[in-house]
Motif scaffolding. Structure first.
Motif, mmCIF file in Angstrom:
data_model
loop_
_atom_site.group_PDB
_atom_site.id
_atom_site.type_symbol
_atom_site.label_atom_id
_atom_site.label_comp_id
_atom_site.label_asym_id
_atom_site.label_seq_id
_atom_site.Cartn_x
_atom_site.Cartn_y
_atom_site.Cartn_z
ATOM 1 N N THR A 1 0.798 -1.216 0.000
ATOM 2 C CA THR A 1 0.000 0.000 0.000
ATOM 3 C C THR A 1 0.838 1.277 0.000
ATOM 4 O O THR A 1 0.283 2.371 -0.025
ATOM 5 C CB THR A 1 -0.971 -0.002 1.205
ATOM 6 O OG1 THR A 1 -0.326 -0.593 2.324
ATOM 7 C CG2 THR A 1 -2.215 -0.788 0.889
ATOM 8 N N GLU A 2 2.174 1.161 -0.021
ATOM 9 C CA GLU A 2 3.027 2.335 -0.192
ATOM 10 C C GLU A 2 3.428 2.541 -1.655
ATOM 11 O O GLU A 2 3.721 3.656 -2.068
ATOM 12 C CB GLU A 2 4.294 2.210 0.664
ATOM 13 C CG GLU A 2 4.100 2.576 2.131
ATOM 14 C CD GLU A 2 3.121 1.635 2.814
ATOM 15 O OE1 GLU A 2 2.095 2.121 3.316
ATOM 16 O OE2 GLU A 2 3.366 0.427 2.853
ATOM 17 N N GLU B 1 -5.944 8.577 -7.005
ATOM 18 C CA GLU B 1 -7.367 8.350 -6.744
ATOM 19 C C GLU B 1 -7.967 7.278 -7.647
ATOM 20 O O GLU B 1 -9.175 7.064 -7.627
ATOM 21 C CB GLU B 1 -8.141 9.657 -6.898
ATOM 22 C CG GLU B 1 -7.712 10.733 -5.897
ATOM 23 C CD GLU B 1 -8.478 12.020 -6.041
ATOM 24 O OE1 GLU B 1 -9.394 12.068 -6.900
ATOM 25 O OE2 GLU B 1 -8.184 12.977 -5.308
ATOM 26 N N ALA B 2 -7.135 6.596 -8.423
ATOM 27 C CA ALA B 2 -7.631 5.595 -9.376
ATOM 28 C C ALA B 2 -7.332 4.180 -8.881
ATOM 29 O O ALA B 2 -6.216 3.888 -8.451
ATOM 30 C CB ALA B 2 -6.988 5.810 -10.744
ATOM 31 N N ALA B 3 -8.328 3.310 -8.974
ATOM 32 C CA ALA B 3 -8.112 1.907 -8.626
ATOM 33 C C ALA B 3 -7.273 1.207 -9.685
ATOM 34 O O ALA B 3 -6.537 0.267 -9.391
ATOM 35 C CB ALA B 3 -9.452 1.196 -8.454
ATOM 36 N N ALA B 4 -7.385 1.666 -10.930
ATOM 37 C CA ALA B 4 -6.585 1.144 -12.042
ATOM 38 C C ALA B 4 -6.213 2.317 -12.932
ATOM 39 O O ALA B 4 -7.008 3.244 -13.122
ATOM 40 C CB ALA B 4 -7.361 0.096 -12.822
ATOM 41 N N PHE B 5 -5.004 2.292 -13.459
ATOM 42 C CA PHE B 5 -4.565 3.381 -14.338
ATOM 43 C C PHE B 5 -3.530 2.863 -15.321
ATOM 44 O O PHE B 5 -2.992 1.757 -15.167
ATOM 45 C CB PHE B 5 -3.999 4.550 -13.521
ATOM 46 C CG PHE B 5 -2.768 4.230 -12.706
ATOM 47 C CD1 PHE B 5 -1.497 4.408 -13.240
ATOM 48 C CD2 PHE B 5 -2.888 3.754 -11.410
ATOM 49 C CE1 PHE B 5 -0.362 4.114 -12.497
ATOM 50 C CE2 PHE B 5 -1.753 3.450 -10.654
ATOM 51 C CZ PHE B 5 -0.492 3.643 -11.192
ATOM 52 N N LEU C 1 -2.638 -1.735 -11.082
ATOM 53 C CA LEU C 1 -3.712 -1.798 -10.104
ATOM 54 C C LEU C 1 -3.212 -1.185 -8.800
ATOM 55 O O LEU C 1 -2.133 -1.543 -8.310
ATOM 56 C CB LEU C 1 -4.157 -3.237 -9.853
ATOM 57 C CG LEU C 1 -4.736 -4.016 -11.036
ATOM 58 C CD1 LEU C 1 -5.301 -5.348 -10.559
ATOM 59 C CD2 LEU C 1 -5.810 -3.218 -11.751
ATOM 60 N N ASN C 2 -3.997 -0.268 -8.242
ATOM 61 C CA ASN C 2 -3.663 0.434 -7.013
ATOM 62 C C ASN C 2 -4.447 -0.211 -5.866
ATOM 63 O O ASN C 2 -5.644 0.031 -5.701
ATOM 64 C CB ASN C 2 -4.038 1.918 -7.178
ATOM 65 C CG ASN C 2 -3.768 2.746 -5.939
ATOM 66 O OD1 ASN C 2 -3.612 2.234 -4.849
ATOM 67 N ND2 ASN C 2 -3.733 4.059 -6.128
#
Length: 266
Positions: free
Chosen positions: A216-217, A227-231, A239-240
């Motif tokens: 998560t870092e 702010e995106a779950a995927a980019f 994937l974030n």
């Protein structure tokens, strides 16, 4: 909205990001829905209880791969935090870190408090994007572990990790520590991107492969996409996990209690 319990502090930066995202989503909801405002016009916000753990202690309690008994202290440390959240009246909880999810079943055993399973959420997100291969980048327990690959396999997705013993894989731990203490996003993003291309090879460009920032870092290296779950960046999808967890928690907080069992403890 339901009361949310958060096990945080491992590390603090991801705890801040998840709390901030949940509040921002509630603020947006209040601006778009009449029911999102209180009688004075203030936005409706979820209630929280946060158990912030000592990351140094949690790391010292990590066990040995293949030795189940050696993880007893680690499991108990996180379970105790969840029990305190359960006693606080939280309706459900999340653990704001990837690494403990390798021990999810052991940590949550015997709890009546529903807990979101991050690895299952990641696998569902990957499947929704049509991915067939996912590169896992994170701490050594996460890259060695079988919990996330197993969740992906249930969705028909192949998991891969950087080659064991490689210098690039060894560099991930100091990179994570750097992002916790003094982020240098551009340099970190370039390092992550180069490692992803090296590991994924040609599949990186097919659109069916992506990189899971399974610590998560690591998303702190990509502030423009925080702010995106995927980019997508430079032709490669990411994937974030921080956002995947936060957004799933907000949806859970705003749905009827009777539907909780459909989204947690999977």
């Amino acid at each position: 909205m339901k009361k949310i319990g958060i096990v945080g502090g491992v590390a603090w930066a991801s705890t801040v990001e998840i709390y901030k995202t949940l509040c921002q989503l509630a603020q947006t909801r209040a601006q778009t829905l009449d029911c999102g405002l209180g009688p004075t016009g203030a936005p409706q916000m979820p209630e929280f209880s946060i158990e912030s753990l000592n990351i140094a202690r949690s790391q010292s309690l990590r066990g040995i791969e293949g030795d189940e008994a050696s993880w007893a202290g680690f499991d108990a440390y996180f379970r105790a935090a969840l029990l305190r959240l359960q006693a606080s009246g939280a309706d459900f909880a999340l653990i704001a870190s990837n690494t403990p999810h390798n021990r999810f079943d052991a940590i949550t055993a015997g709890l009546s408090l529903p807990v979101l399973n991050l690895f299952e959420l990641v696998a569902e997100q990957a499947a929704a994007l049509g991915l067939r291969r996912l590169l896992i980048l994170g701490t050594e327990p996460t890259m060695r572990g079988q919990a996330l690959p197993a969740a992906l396999a249930r969705q028909g997705i192949e998991a891969c990790v950087p080659r064991a013993g490689s210098a690039e894989r060894a560099d991930l731990v100091p990179l994570i520590l750097q992002l916790q203490a003094a982020p240098q996003p551009a340099a970190a993003a370039a390092q992550i991107h180069a490692l992803a291309l090296q590991t994924l090879g040609e599949s990186a460009r097919t659109g069916e492969a992506a990189v899971c920032l399974a610590c998560t870092e690591l998303p702190l290296a990509f502030p423009a996409h925080s702010e995106a779950a995927a980019f997508e960046m430079a032709g490669l999808r990411y994937l974030n996990t921080t956002q995947i967890l936060a957004q799933a928690a907000f949806l859970t907080a705003t749905q009827p209690l009777t539907k909780l069992a459909d989204t947690v403890n999977a």
